[in-house]
Scaffold this motif. Structure first.
Motif, short mmCIF file in Angstrom:
data_model
loop_
_atom_site.label_atom_id
_atom_site.label_comp_id
_atom_site.label_asym_id
_atom_site.label_seq_id
_atom_site.Cartn_x
_atom_site.Cartn_y
_atom_site.Cartn_z
N ARG A 159 0.84 -1.17 0.00
CA ARG A 159 0.00 0.00 0.00
C ARG A 159 0.88 1.23 0.00
O ARG A 159 1.91 1.29 0.67
N GLU A 160 0.44 2.23 -0.72
CA GLU A 160 1.20 3.48 -0.77
C GLU A 160 1.16 4.17 0.58
O GLU A 160 0.26 3.97 1.38
N VAL A 161 2.15 4.99 0.82
CA VAL A 161 2.20 5.76 2.06
C VAL A 161 1.03 6.74 2.05
O VAL A 161 0.83 7.50 1.10
N ASP A 162 0.22 6.69 3.11
CA ASP A 162 -0.92 7.59 3.19
C ASP A 162 -0.53 8.86 3.96
O ASP A 162 0.59 9.00 4.44
N ARG A 163 -1.46 9.77 4.05
CA ARG A 163 -1.20 11.07 4.69
C ARG A 163 -0.80 10.91 6.16
O ARG A 163 0.12 11.57 6.63
N PHE A 164 -1.49 10.03 6.87
CA PHE A 164 -1.19 9.83 8.28
C PHE A 164 0.23 9.29 8.46
O PHE A 164 0.98 9.75 9.32
N SER A 165 0.60 8.31 7.63
CA SER A 165 1.96 7.76 7.71
C SER A 165 3.00 8.83 7.40
O SER A 165 4.05 8.89 8.05
N ALA A 166 2.71 9.67 6.42
CA ALA A 166 3.64 10.76 6.07
C ALA A 166 3.81 11.72 7.24
O ALA A 166 4.94 12.15 7.54
N LEU A 167 2.72 12.04 7.92
CA LEU A 167 2.80 12.92 9.10
C LEU A 167 3.64 12.28 10.20
O LEU A 167 4.44 12.96 10.85
N LEU A 168 3.46 11.00 10.42
CA LEU A 168 4.26 10.30 11.42
C LEU A 168 5.74 10.31 11.04
O LEU A 168 6.61 10.57 11.88
N ASP A 169 6.03 10.04 9.76
CA ASP A 169 7.41 10.05 9.27
C ASP A 169 8.05 11.42 9.49
O ASP A 169 9.18 11.54 9.96
N GLU A 170 7.29 12.47 9.15
CA GLU A 170 7.80 13.84 9.30
C GLU A 170 8.06 14.20 10.76
O GLU A 170 8.88 15.06 11.06
N SER A 171 7.35 13.53 11.67
CA SER A 171 7.51 13.80 13.10
C SER A 171 8.58 12.91 13.73
O SER A 171 8.76 12.92 14.94
N GLY A 172 9.29 12.13 12.91
CA GLY A 172 10.39 11.33 13.42
C GLY A 172 10.04 9.89 13.75
O GLY A 172 10.90 9.15 14.24
N PHE A 173 8.82 9.48 13.49
CA PHE A 173 8.43 8.10 13.74
C PHE A 173 8.77 7.24 12.53
O PHE A 173 8.77 7.72 11.40
N THR A 206 7.52 4.28 10.21
CA THR A 206 6.27 3.60 9.87
C THR A 206 6.52 2.47 8.89
O THR A 206 7.51 2.48 8.14
N ALA A 207 5.63 1.51 8.91
CA ALA A 207 5.66 0.41 7.95
C ALA A 207 4.23 0.16 7.50
O ALA A 207 3.36 -0.13 8.30
N ASN A 208 3.98 0.35 6.22
CA ASN A 208 2.66 0.08 5.66
C ASN A 208 2.67 -1.31 5.06
O ASN A 208 3.37 -1.57 4.09
N LEU A 209 1.90 -2.20 5.66
CA LEU A 209 1.88 -3.60 5.24
C LEU A 209 0.49 -3.97 4.73
O LEU A 209 -0.50 -3.73 5.41
N PRO A 210 0.40 -4.59 3.56
CA PRO A 210 -0.90 -5.03 3.05
C PRO A 210 -1.34 -6.30 3.79
O PRO A 210 -0.91 -7.41 3.47
N LEU A 211 -2.20 -6.14 4.80
CA LEU A 211 -2.62 -7.27 5.61
C LEU A 211 -3.97 -7.84 5.20
O LEU A 211 -4.35 -8.92 5.64
N ILE A 212 -4.68 -7.11 4.37
CA ILE A 212 -5.99 -7.56 3.91
C ILE A 212 -6.00 -7.58 2.39
O ILE A 212 -5.55 -6.64 1.75
N LYS A 213 -6.51 -8.66 1.84
CA LYS A 213 -6.63 -8.77 0.40
C LYS A 213 -8.12 -8.82 0.05
O LYS A 213 -8.85 -9.65 0.59
N THR A 214 -8.54 -7.94 -0.80
CA THR A 214 -9.94 -7.91 -1.23
C THR A 214 -10.10 -8.79 -2.47
O THR A 214 -9.38 -8.63 -3.44
N VAL A 215 -11.03 -9.73 -2.38
CA VAL A 215 -11.29 -10.65 -3.49
C VAL A 215 -12.77 -10.55 -3.85
O VAL A 215 -13.64 -10.62 -2.97
N ALA A 216 -13.05 -10.39 -5.11
CA ALA A 216 -14.44 -10.28 -5.57
C ALA A 216 -15.16 -11.61 -5.41
O ALA A 216 -14.57 -12.67 -5.61
N VAL A 217 -16.42 -11.54 -5.04
CA VAL A 217 -17.23 -12.76 -4.95
C VAL A 217 -17.77 -13.09 -6.34
O VAL A 217 -17.93 -12.21 -7.19
#
Length: 85
Positions: free
Chosen positions: A1-15, A17-28
């Motif tokens: 998953r791309e870095v979202d706004r919240f993750s960018a804010l955390l990165d800018e504040s010195g934290f 972050t790791a964005n991991l794709p933990l859910i996979k959406t599959v069409a029925v």
């Protein structure tokens, strides 16, 4: 998953972050049960949509049918989907 706004804010504040794709959406393959629920949509007081994928399917299957209850959405991306429809 791309870095979202919240993750960018955390990165800018010195934290770190790791964005991991933990859910996979599959069409029925069979929407019959969902379509039955859509046919009875006005028996519900409200609907909660928590992902853009769910919102897209809901809007597609709802079509021109109207819904008199409340629709609760989680997030900006879902709001934009509803604005476009």
């Amino acid at each position: 998953r791309e870095v979202d706004r919240f993750s960018a804010l955390l990165d800018e504040s010195g934290f770190e972050t790791a964005n991991l794709p933990l859910i996979k959406t599959v069409a029925v393959s069979d929407f019959s049960e969902f379509d039955r629920k859509i046919a009875d949509i006005n028996n519900y007081d409200g609907i909660f949509l928590t992902s853009p994928a769910a919102a897209s399917v809901f809007l597609e299957r709802l079509g021109e049918k109207s819904f008199g209850g409340k629709i609760y959405i989680l997030g900006e991306r879902i709001r934009r989907l509803f604005e476009k429809s």
